[in-house]
Design a protein around this motif. Structure first.
Motif, mmCIF file in Angstrom:
data_model
loop_
_atom_site.group_PDB
_atom_site.id
_atom_site.type_symbol
_atom_site.label_atom_id
_atom_site.label_comp_id
_atom_site.label_asym_id
_atom_site.label_seq_id
_atom_site.Cartn_x
_atom_site.Cartn_y
_atom_site.Cartn_z
ATOM 1 N N ARG A 90 15.620 -9.353 6.400
ATOM 2 C CA ARG A 90 15.211 -8.323 7.365
ATOM 3 C C ARG A 90 14.263 -7.309 6.721
ATOM 4 O O ARG A 90 13.289 -6.867 7.347
ATOM 5 N N THR A 91 14.542 -6.941 5.471
ATOM 6 C CA THR A 91 13.699 -5.954 4.784
ATOM 7 C C THR A 91 12.259 -6.453 4.674
ATOM 8 O O THR A 91 11.300 -5.715 4.976
ATOM 9 N N TYR A 92 12.094 -7.693 4.262
ATOM 10 C CA TYR A 92 10.736 -8.211 4.070
ATOM 11 C C TYR A 92 10.065 -8.556 5.401
ATOM 12 O O TYR A 92 8.841 -8.428 5.530
ATOM 13 N N VAL A 93 10.843 -8.997 6.373
ATOM 14 C CA VAL A 93 10.255 -9.268 7.690
ATOM 15 C C VAL A 93 9.724 -7.981 8.304
ATOM 16 O O VAL A 93 8.631 -7.949 8.885
ATOM 17 N N ASP A 94 10.473 -6.897 8.168
ATOM 18 C CA ASP A 94 10.027 -5.616 8.729
ATOM 19 C C ASP A 94 8.752 -5.103 8.062
ATOM 20 O O ASP A 94 8.013 -4.309 8.654
ATOM 21 N N SER A 95 8.496 -5.533 6.830
ATOM 22 C CA SER A 95 7.310 -5.048 6.119
ATOM 23 C C SER A 95 6.053 -5.852 6.433
ATOM 24 O O SER A 95 4.952 -5.468 5.997
ATOM 25 N N LEU A 96 6.178 -6.939 7.186
ATOM 26 C CA LEU A 96 5.011 -7.776 7.476
ATOM 27 C C LEU A 96 4.045 -7.062 8.417
ATOM 28 O O LEU A 96 4.456 -6.391 9.362
ATOM 29 N N ALA A 97 2.761 -7.234 8.134
ATOM 30 C CA ALA A 97 1.694 -6.645 8.962
ATOM 31 C C ALA A 97 0.453 -7.511 8.827
ATOM 32 O O ALA A 97 0.260 -8.196 7.805
ATOM 33 N N THR A 98 -0.373 -7.487 9.826
ATOM 34 C CA THR A 98 -1.585 -8.315 9.787
ATOM 35 C C THR A 98 -2.544 -7.873 8.687
ATOM 36 O O THR A 98 -3.306 -8.690 8.169
ATOM 37 N N ARG A 99 -2.485 -6.602 8.282
ATOM 38 C CA ARG A 99 -3.427 -6.078 7.294
ATOM 39 C C ARG A 99 -3.185 -6.631 5.894
ATOM 40 O O ARG A 99 -4.069 -6.535 5.033
ATOM 41 N N ILE A 100 -2.001 -7.206 5.634
ATOM 42 C CA ILE A 100 -1.703 -7.650 4.267
ATOM 43 C C ILE A 100 -2.250 -9.036 3.975
ATOM 44 O O ILE A 100 -2.197 -9.485 2.829
ATOM 45 N N MET A 134 1.348 7.914 -11.620
ATOM 46 C CA MET A 134 0.955 6.660 -10.981
ATOM 47 C C MET A 134 1.870 5.517 -11.396
ATOM 48 O O MET A 134 2.142 4.602 -10.617
ATOM 49 N N LYS A 135 2.342 5.568 -12.648
ATOM 50 C CA LYS A 135 3.238 4.502 -13.103
ATOM 51 C C LYS A 135 4.597 4.589 -12.424
ATOM 52 O O LYS A 135 5.267 3.573 -12.213
ATOM 53 N N ASN A 136 5.019 5.803 -12.110
ATOM 54 C CA ASN A 136 6.349 5.978 -11.527
ATOM 55 C C ASN A 136 6.365 5.933 -10.008
ATOM 56 O O ASN A 136 7.421 5.983 -9.397
ATOM 57 N N ILE A 137 5.196 5.843 -9.390
ATOM 58 C CA ILE A 137 5.153 5.846 -7.929
ATOM 59 C C ILE A 137 5.755 4.552 -7.383
ATOM 60 O O ILE A 137 5.611 3.483 -7.964
ATOM 61 N N GLU A 138 6.500 4.636 -6.302
ATOM 62 C CA GLU A 138 7.128 3.474 -5.692
ATOM 63 C C GLU A 138 6.154 2.782 -4.744
ATOM 64 O O GLU A 138 5.457 3.439 -3.974
ATOM 65 N N VAL A 139 6.144 1.450 -4.806
ATOM 66 C CA VAL A 139 5.255 0.664 -3.968
ATOM 67 C C VAL A 139 6.089 0.028 -2.853
ATOM 68 O O VAL A 139 7.172 -0.504 -3.093
ATOM 69 N N SER A 140 5.596 0.080 -1.627
ATOM 70 C CA SER A 140 6.317 -0.480 -0.484
ATOM 71 C C SER A 140 6.295 -2.004 -0.530
ATOM 72 O O SER A 140 5.409 -2.612 -1.156
ATOM 73 N N PRO A 141 7.272 -2.683 0.119
ATOM 74 C CA PRO A 141 7.256 -4.148 0.160
ATOM 75 C C PRO A 141 5.978 -4.711 0.762
ATOM 76 O O PRO A 141 5.500 -5.758 0.322
ATOM 77 N N ALA A 142 5.397 -4.005 1.756
ATOM 78 C CA ALA A 142 4.155 -4.495 2.358
ATOM 79 C C ALA A 142 3.019 -4.506 1.345
ATOM 80 O O ALA A 142 2.242 -5.463 1.281
ATOM 81 N N ASP A 143 2.925 -3.443 0.528
ATOM 82 C CA ASP A 143 1.871 -3.398 -0.487
ATOM 83 C C ASP A 143 2.091 -4.460 -1.559
ATOM 84 O O ASP A 143 1.135 -5.073 -2.050
ATOM 85 N N LEU A 144 3.355 -4.676 -1.910
ATOM 86 C CA LEU A 144 3.648 -5.724 -2.886
ATOM 87 C C LEU A 144 3.250 -7.092 -2.359
ATOM 88 O O LEU A 144 2.656 -7.906 -3.071
ATOM 89 N N LEU A 145 3.559 -7.348 -1.105
ATOM 90 C CA LEU A 145 3.189 -8.636 -0.511
ATOM 91 C C LEU A 145 1.676 -8.770 -0.424
ATOM 92 O O LEU A 145 1.125 -9.859 -0.658
ATOM 93 N N ALA A 146 0.995 -7.677 -0.074
ATOM 94 C CA ALA A 146 -0.464 -7.738 0.020
ATOM 95 C C ALA A 146 -1.082 -8.095 -1.328
ATOM 96 O O ALA A 146 -1.998 -8.926 -1.411
ATOM 97 N N ARG A 147 -0.584 -7.488 -2.394
ATOM 98 C CA ARG A 147 -1.095 -7.805 -3.727
ATOM 99 C C ARG A 147 -0.781 -9.255 -4.099
ATOM 100 O O ARG A 147 -1.630 -9.965 -4.638
ATOM 101 N N LYS A 148 0.440 -9.674 -3.815
ATOM 102 C CA LYS A 148 0.847 -11.046 -4.139
ATOM 103 C C LYS A 148 -0.016 -12.057 -3.392
ATOM 104 O O LYS A 148 -0.521 -13.042 -3.976
ATOM 105 N N PHE A 149 -0.220 -11.842 -2.102
ATOM 106 C CA PHE A 149 -1.024 -12.780 -1.304
ATOM 107 C C PHE A 149 -2.475 -12.808 -1.795
ATOM 108 O O PHE A 149 -3.100 -13.864 -1.838
#
Length: 522
Positions: A156-166, A498-513
């Motif tokens: 559910r966590t990762y499904v909720d983070s999905l967006a067309t922009r990623i 910048m090193k300690n900033i938290e990245v959202s699951p959507a941003d992580l997926l966008a980078r991974k993709f």
């Protein structure tokens, strides 16, 4: 169904011979002419022996013979239908491929097609508790979001983070999404289903999708309406088409019908209630049952249905002059001197007819896992009930009573919930020693080893305090700044921030993709 009719334990049918023997012996015993024919002349016998007025009525020996025959049929195990083994529904894998192309932001379905698809995924997860689910995201390329897992909260966590922009590649490539879903299902031993949540199939992939559906179980969940709606953009406006007008996305119902007929693909259309979800879940179960029936299923024993007429006929034995009168006394003796307390009278009655494991199974099927755990005597079932009840520590103790690959595998799962990662790794390794070719154990071992590595990394980072005081501080005696040793404190602070900033699951997926798309990995 008639062709499949047979008996699981046919040797019990020989007991019917005992029923026939009882009828034959009892009829000879009650036949007065037969008993006196060797002693009285036949011409006198008819005048000396009168017919029994009760002849033709149901007698106790008739009832006894019928009960023996019915019991023999029940014990023989009549069957004509297969059933799934325990926990089989929990093992049915599902790969959900979610379309993240631009048209999924159309608002003909509120709040949008994609957001409504996410809600439907939540409903599907709720209808399949403890089942394994994987998520694929696709547009012009396809990417694995999550492998097969039974952690519904994580899905559910990762499904909720999905967006067309990623998505790194625009477009809609359904064929590559199906290929990625098929690859994900290769690790599953049980037959799986691919669920496409999309608003259409691109023309370039139509033939490939049709051929793919002929050899796989593919369910297409169509999100959208035939009337269509405008497509929103991330900035809050609306997308434009090639001519400069507003992009208006419509669901091509005729194309979906043609795909269903050409590719043997089940198509479900969006509804505002949960009837579409129920249909999809039932389709997944039906496919799994059909495939499982060809492999490891067993025949369902229908003999227990015969216990109903047996009990009803046995009740006649309490009539005056019929069979055993002490049966009622035996029943009363059991109720009075039962080791259970008076408040557990219902349980003592259950003990008369059901074994503890049977009582535990009934409680388990009702979802009353604590009661099931209290009733089960079988260690494996006892451990499973404790696991479902959330008593993971006790479940580990129950599984530890057996040295089988399944017991070690279940111990590993329970230890993961307890965050005893090193012990979980050891349990999975032991399971693989006893059963080397076990994909699920290998997958869970890999997850556990990754968690151990992450845990060690976090411990090492915690030990390194970024705010350590310097060993020595020196000042320029003349008030001048050294050029080579100059440090910009503001830049250093920003870098740490910048090193300690938290990245959202959507941003992580966008980078991974994006990385996968650049590397050609889909």
């Amino acid at each position: 169904m008639i062709a499949d009719f047979h008996f699981l334990r046919p040797w019990w049918l020989l007991a019917i011979l005992a029923a026939i023997a009882i009828l034959w012996l009892a009829s000879r015993q009650s036949d007065m002419r037969l008993r006196w024919r060797d002693m009285i002349a036949p011409q006198l016998l008819d005048h000396l022996v009168s017919d029994d007025p009760s002849k033709g009525r149901l007698r106790p020996y008739h009832l006894t013979a019928i009960l023996i025959a019915l019991a023999a049929l029940a014990l023989a195990g009549p069957t004509w239908q297969r059933e799934l083994p325990p926990f089989v529904q929990d093992e049915a894998p599902l790969v959900i491929a979610i379309d993240l192309s631009q048209t999924m932001d159309a608002i003909d379905v509120t709040p949008s097609r994609l957001e409504r698809a996410k809600l439907k995924v939540h409903d599907i997860l709720a209808a399949r508790p403890a089942a394994r689910t994987a998520i694929i995201a696709y547009a012009g390329s396809a990417h694995l979001v999550l492998p097969l897992t039974d952690d519904a909260a994580l899905v559910r966590t990762y499904v909720d983070s999905l967006a067309t922009r990623i998505m790194p590649v625009a477009g809609k490539n359904t064929a590559v999404a199906l290929a990625a879903a098929e690859k994900t299902l290769e690790s599953a031993q049980a037959p799986g289903t691919i669920l496409l949540m999309t608003d259409g199939v691109d023309a370039a992939s139509f033939d490939q999708v049709a051929r793919f559906g002929g050899s796989n179980n593919v369910v297409l969940f169509a999100i959208g309406t035939a009337e269509g709606g405008p497509v929103k953009t991330s900035g809050g406006g609306f997308a434009s088409d090639a001519a400069g007008g507003r992009l208006f996305a419509k669901l091509d119902v005729d194309e979906l019908k043609r795909l269903q007929g050409a590719g043997n693909i089940s198509v479900a259309t969006f509804t505002s209630d949960d009837s579409d979800v129920r249909w999809v879940v039932e389709r997944i179960k039906t496919h799994f049952a059909q495939k499982a029936a060809e492999a490891e299923t067993r025949w369902r024993d229908f003999g227990w249905w015969l216990t109903i007429p047996i009990v009803l006929l046995a009740a006649l034995s309490f009539r005056r002059g019929w069979v055993v009168r002490w049966a009622g006394a035996l029943f009363a003796f059991h109720l009075i001197f039962s080791p259970h307390t008076s408040c557990a009278a219902d349980l003592s009655l259950a003990d008369m007819w059901l074994t503890p494991d049977q009582q535990g199974r009934l409680a388990y099927e009702r979802g009353d896992y604590p009661a099931a755990a209290a009733a089960f005597r079988d260690n494996e079932w006892h451990g499973v009930a404790l696991y479902r009840a959330g008593k993971f520590s006790e479940a580990v103790d129950a599984f530890a009573a057996r040295d089988t690959p399944e017991a070690w595998y279940n111990q590993g799962n329970a230890l993961l919930h307890l965050n005893r990662l090193d012990q979980a790794v050891a349990a999975y390794k032991r399971a693989l020693q006893l059963r080397t070719d076990w994909p699920e154990a290998k997958a869970n071992l890999a997850i556990a080893e990754k968690l151990v590595a992450l845990q060690k990394q976090e411990e090492e980072e915690q030990q390194q305090d970024p705010n350590l005081k310097p060993d020595q501080v020196q000042f320029d005696a003349k008030g001048k700044q050294g050029k080579k040793g100059q440090v910009n404190v503001s830049e250093q602070t920003a870098d740490l921030w910048m090193k300690n900033i938290e990245v959202s699951p959507a941003d992580l997926l966008a980078r991974k993709f994006a990385i996968e798309a650049r590397g050609g990995k889909q």
